[in-house]
Design a protein around this motif. Structure first.
Motif, mmCIF file in Angstrom:
data_model
loop_
_atom_site.group_PDB
_atom_site.id
_atom_site.type_symbol
_atom_site.label_atom_id
_atom_site.label_comp_id
_atom_site.label_asym_id
_atom_site.label_seq_id
_atom_site.Cartn_x
_atom_site.Cartn_y
_atom_site.Cartn_z
ATOM 1 N N GLU A 113 45.563 -27.876 -44.420
ATOM 2 C CA GLU A 113 45.227 -29.139 -45.084
ATOM 3 C C GLU A 113 46.061 -30.297 -44.524
ATOM 4 O OE1 GLU A 113 42.804 -31.417 -47.232
ATOM 5 O OE2 GLU A 113 42.594 -29.283 -46.802
ATOM 6 N N ASN A 116 44.360 -31.180 -41.473
ATOM 7 C CA ASN A 116 43.114 -31.868 -41.821
ATOM 8 C C ASN A 116 43.366 -33.363 -42.090
ATOM 9 O OD1 ASN A 116 40.358 -32.043 -42.543
ATOM 10 N ND2 ASN A 116 40.869 -31.794 -44.699
ATOM 11 N N VAL A 117 44.425 -33.641 -42.825
ATOM 12 C CA VAL A 117 44.733 -35.042 -43.159
ATOM 13 C C VAL A 117 45.197 -35.794 -41.902
ATOM 14 C CG1 VAL A 117 46.250 -36.552 -44.505
ATOM 15 C CG2 VAL A 117 45.227 -34.535 -45.574
ATOM 16 N N GLY A 120 42.130 -36.145 -39.619
ATOM 17 C CA GLY A 120 41.170 -37.124 -40.119
ATOM 18 C C GLY A 120 41.601 -38.543 -39.809
ATOM 19 N N ASN A 121 42.899 -38.778 -39.901
ATOM 20 C CA ASN A 121 43.405 -40.122 -39.615
ATOM 21 C C ASN A 121 43.483 -40.397 -38.113
ATOM 22 O OD1 ASN A 121 44.408 -41.684 -42.243
ATOM 23 N ND2 ASN A 121 44.594 -39.501 -42.585
ATOM 24 N N LEU A 134 36.344 -28.141 -39.746
ATOM 25 C CA LEU A 134 37.183 -27.623 -40.828
ATOM 26 C C LEU A 134 38.492 -27.109 -40.228
ATOM 27 C CD1 LEU A 134 34.419 -25.713 -42.808
ATOM 28 C CD2 LEU A 134 35.610 -27.784 -43.558
ATOM 29 N N SER B 9 40.130 -26.652 -50.328
ATOM 30 C CA SER B 9 41.545 -26.295 -50.255
ATOM 31 C C SER B 9 42.129 -26.241 -51.668
ATOM 32 C CB SER B 9 42.306 -27.316 -49.414
ATOM 33 O OG SER B 9 43.691 -27.196 -49.649
ATOM 34 N N MET B 12 44.966 -28.629 -51.901
ATOM 35 C CA MET B 12 44.579 -30.025 -52.087
ATOM 36 C C MET B 12 44.077 -30.280 -53.498
ATOM 37 S SD MET B 12 44.652 -33.039 -51.026
ATOM 38 C CE MET B 12 45.235 -32.845 -49.340
ATOM 39 N N ASN B 56 34.342 -32.984 -46.470
ATOM 40 C CA ASN B 56 34.087 -31.952 -45.472
ATOM 41 C C ASN B 56 34.399 -30.582 -46.070
ATOM 42 O OD1 ASN B 56 33.334 -31.222 -42.921
ATOM 43 N ND2 ASN B 56 35.296 -31.719 -41.946
ATOM 44 N N SER B 83 39.845 -36.807 -46.140
ATOM 45 C CA SER B 83 40.801 -37.111 -45.073
ATOM 46 C C SER B 83 40.264 -38.146 -44.096
ATOM 47 C CB SER B 83 41.184 -35.832 -44.321
ATOM 48 O OG SER B 83 40.038 -35.261 -43.754
ATOM 49 N N GLU B 84 39.015 -38.558 -44.267
ATOM 50 C CA GLU B 84 38.443 -39.552 -43.368
ATOM 51 C C GLU B 84 37.963 -40.751 -44.170
ATOM 52 O OE1 GLU B 84 35.749 -37.800 -40.339
ATOM 53 O OE2 GLU B 84 35.847 -36.118 -41.716
ATOM 54 N N LYS B 104 42.687 -39.647 -47.765
ATOM 55 C CA LYS B 104 43.966 -38.935 -47.734
ATOM 56 C C LYS B 104 44.734 -39.424 -46.511
ATOM 57 C CE LYS B 104 41.539 -34.741 -49.243
ATOM 58 N NZ LYS B 104 41.067 -33.426 -48.775
#
Lengths: 186, 120
Positions: A113, A116-117, A120-121, A134, B9, B12, B56, B83-84, B104
Motif C-alpha cells: 500500500e 501504491n500511494v 500513484g503520486n 495493483l 488493502s 488502508m 483501483n 492513490s491517484e 492519498k
C-alpha cells in the motif's frame, strides 16, 4: 535551380521519437520522488517519521513492493528495503492494530500500500494518460534499462530504503544495433 | 450514521477508519468492504449513509461500483479515497456522480475539508 535535399543528420533523435520513448530522467527528478515519498511517510507511517536522504547499503535479505505504470512512460515504481524494515513499517502503519506475530500477508498488504500511494503520486507527475497496476510484493523486478531509472536512497529509522522509478520496456535501440545506415527501423 | 469503507488493502481500511476518528467522526458505525463488488453488495445489505471507496481494486473497481450503483438507481453519497488524483480521474469521478475525491496520502484535515457537510 532545385535545392539539393540532404538526408537529415542521424542523431538518433528520430528513432527515439519514432519509438515514442522518453527516459524517466527527463520526466521526473529525484527531488520530486523524494518529496512524494516523504509526504507518503508522514501521512501513512506517522508525522514524526522522517526519511533521511542518506544512502545506505541494503542488506542481503530484501523485500520489494511495486506498482506498474503503463502509458506514455511504462515502468514500475519499486520500493526496496530489508525484510525486517518492511516488517517494522507494517507495524508502524498498523499501530495498535498490529498483531503480535506478523504474517507475510500483513507485510505484503502494508508495504504494497505504501508502494501504491508513492506510485500513484509518481504516476500523477508523469505525462498521461496512464494506468496504475495493483501493488505487488516480492523480489525486486529487474532493471531493464539502467538509463531509464530515477532512484533515491534514504534512511528510515536508520535503515536503508530505495525508491526506484524504472522503465520496464526492453533496452532502447542503440546506433550499432541498427543495421540500416539511414536509421530505418524494421 | 453508517459509513462503508471499501479498499482491497486491510491496512488502508484501518488507516481510513483511524483518520475518520482523528477528524472527529468517531461516533459513526463503520462497515468494511474488500473490493468494489463487495461494496456494491453491502450498499444493498447494509444501507450505508456514505461510501468511501478506493478506486483501483480487483474484481470491481470503485468507479465501476459507483456506476453500477447509479445505474441501479442508488443515490447513496459516494466519495473516492485513492492513490491517484489526476484531473482526468477527478472528472471521471464527478461525471459518475462522486461527491469528492480524496487523494492519498491524506490527513485528518483533508477528511474534514471534504466530509464536513456530507457527514452530519
Amino acid at each position: 535551380m532545385t535545392a539539393v535535399q540532404h538526408p537529415p543528420l542521424d542523431t538518433g533523435e528520430r528513432r527515439r521519437t519514432g519509438d515514442a520513448r522518453t527516459l524517466i530522467t527527463s520526466l521526473i527528478d529525484p527531488a520530486t520522488v523524494e518529496a512524494i515519498a516523504v509526504d507518503a511517510w508522514v501521512a501513512l507511517v506517522g508525522e514524526e517519521e522522517l526519511l533521511v536522504p542518506v544512502p545506505g547499503d541494503l542488506p542481503a535479505d530484501t523485500l520489494s513492493a511495486w506498482v506498474d505504470v503503463v502509458g506514455p512512460w511504462t515502468g514500475s515504481v519499486v520500493l526496496t528495503t530489508g525484510r525486517q524494515t518492511a516488517a517494522d513499517l507494517t507495524r508502524a502503519l498498523l499501530r495498535e492494530a498490529a498483531p503480535e506475530l506478523l504474517d507475510h500477508e500483513d507485510v505484503a498488504d502494508a508495504f504494497g500500500e505504501i508502494a501504491n500511494v508513492v506510485g500513484g503520486n509518481v504516476k500523477a507527475a508523469l505525462p498521461g494518460p496512464s494506468t496504475l497496476g495493483l501493488p505487488e510484493v516480492g523480489p525486486a523486478p529487474a532493471v531493464r534499462h539502467p538509463e531509464d531509472v530515477c532512484r533515491i536512497d534514504v534512511l528510515w529509522r536508520g535503515q536503508p530504503l530505495a525508491v526506484s522509478v524504472q522503465g520496464a520496456l526492453p533496452s532502447l535501440p542503440t546506433p550499432h544495433d541498427n543495421p540500416h545506415p539511414n536509421g530505418a527501423s524494421l | 450514521m453508517k459509513i462503508l469503507v471499501a479498499d482491497d488493502s486491510r491496512v488502508m481500511r484501518q488507516i481510513v477508519i483511524r483518520t475518520l476518528r482523528q477528524a472527529g467522526y468517531d461516533d459513526h458505525e463503520i462497515v468494511e468492504a474488500e473490493d468494489g463488488a463487495d461494496a456494491l453488495a453491502k450498499v444493498s445489505s447494509e444501507e450505508p449513509d456514505l461510501v468511501l471507496s478506493d478506486w483501483n481494486m480487483p474484481n470491481m473497481s470503485g468507479l465501476e461500483c459507483l456506476q453500477a450503483l447509479r445505474s441501479a438507481g442508488s443515490r447513496v453519497p459516494f466519495g473516492f479515497v485513492t492513490s491517484e488524483g489526476s484531473p482526468d480521474m477527478r472528472e471521471k469521478a464527478a461525471n459518475a456522480g462522486a461527491l469528492f475525491l480524496i487523494a492519498k496520502p491524506f490527513t485528518a484535515d483533508t477528511f474534514t475539508e471534504h466530509l464536513d457537510g456530507v457527514i452530519a
